[in-house]
Design a protein around this motif. Structure first.
Motif, PDB file in Angstrom:
ATOM      1  N   ARG A  38      -5.734  13.102   1.770  1.00 17.05           N
ATOM      2  CA  ARG A  38      -6.545  12.321   1.088  1.00 17.05           C
ATOM      3  C   ARG A  38      -8.071  12.858   1.398  1.00 17.05           C
ATOM      4  N   VAL A  48      -1.923  13.019   5.394  1.00 23.67           N
ATOM      5  CA  VAL A  48      -1.484  11.663   5.450  1.00 23.67           C
ATOM      6  C   VAL A  48      -0.078  11.699   5.732  1.00 23.67           C
ATOM      7  N   SER A  63      -2.888   6.623  10.877  1.00 26.29           N
ATOM      8  CA  SER A  63      -3.393   5.565  10.157  1.00 26.29           C
ATOM      9  C   SER A  63      -2.818   4.927   8.958  1.00 26.29           C
ATOM     10  N   VAL A  64      -1.740   5.621   8.682  1.00 28.04           N
ATOM     11  CA  VAL A  64      -0.787   4.959   7.680  1.00 28.04           C
ATOM     12  C   VAL A  64       0.739   4.640   8.099  1.00 28.04           C
ATOM     13  N   MET A  83       2.666   3.171  -1.064  1.00 28.40           N
ATOM     14  CA  MET A  83       1.311   2.699  -0.296  1.00 28.40           C
ATOM     15  C   MET A  83       1.448   1.283  -0.457  1.00 28.40           C
ATOM     16  N   LEU A  86      -2.320  -2.134   1.772  1.00 22.27           N
ATOM     17  CA  LEU A  86      -3.562  -1.038   1.449  1.00 22.27           C
ATOM     18  C   LEU A  86      -4.698  -1.739   1.898  1.00 22.27           C
ATOM     19  N   ASP A  90      -8.332   2.973   3.017  1.00 25.69           N
ATOM     20  CA  ASP A  90      -7.633   4.090   2.261  1.00 25.69           C
ATOM     21  C   ASP A  90      -8.110   4.445   0.837  1.00 25.69           C
ATOM     22  N   TYR A  94      -6.421  11.319  -3.582  1.00 25.12           N
ATOM     23  CA  TYR A  94      -5.230  11.688  -2.864  1.00 25.12           C
ATOM     24  C   TYR A  94      -4.599  13.150  -3.556  1.00 25.12           C
TER      25      TYR A  94
END
Length: 124
Positions: A38, A48, A63-64, A83, A86, A90, A94
């Protein structure tokens, strides 16, 4: 060369969910990895998540992790990114891409032939 088309982006409120799809075509190799990346406004493109076409070895950025889930469907030549939870941070375009190894899929500088990407916007 593998060509990719990303889709599924949109506008969602914080706490919401989206499912992105990446349709691949061309020289697809079952032993390769597919990754999601992203790029937020004013920032560099970042890794990601990634997964082997077999569905094994999922990897996530810190982070995800725990919020996003990557999956693959080799028969459909499609990779997904679910996802959840959110956050406004974010928000980004992407992209997906492919590479032969885990170190390669995590090295954005080594990746080429990017698609158009799909915009994800998370409102607070």
């Amino acid at each position: 060369q593998v060509r990719v088309v990303e889709s599924g982006g949109g506008l969602v409120q914080a706490g919401g969910s989206l499912r992105l799809s990446c349709a691949a075509s061309g020289r697809i190799v079952s032993s390769d990895f597919m990754g999601w990346f992203r790029q937020a406004p004013g920032k560099e493109r970042e890794f990601v998540a990634a997964i082997h076409w077999s569905g094994s070895s999922p990897l996530y950025s810190n982070s995800v992790k725990g919020r996003f889930t990557i999956s693959s469907d080799f028969a459909a030549n499609t990779v997904y990114l679910q996802m959840n939870s959110l956050l406004p941070e974010d928000t980004a375009v992407y992209y997906c891409n492919t590479a032969a190894t885990i170190p390669s899929i995590r090295d954005i500088r080594a990746l080429h032939f990017w698609g158009q990407g799909t915009q994800v916007t998370v409102s607070s």
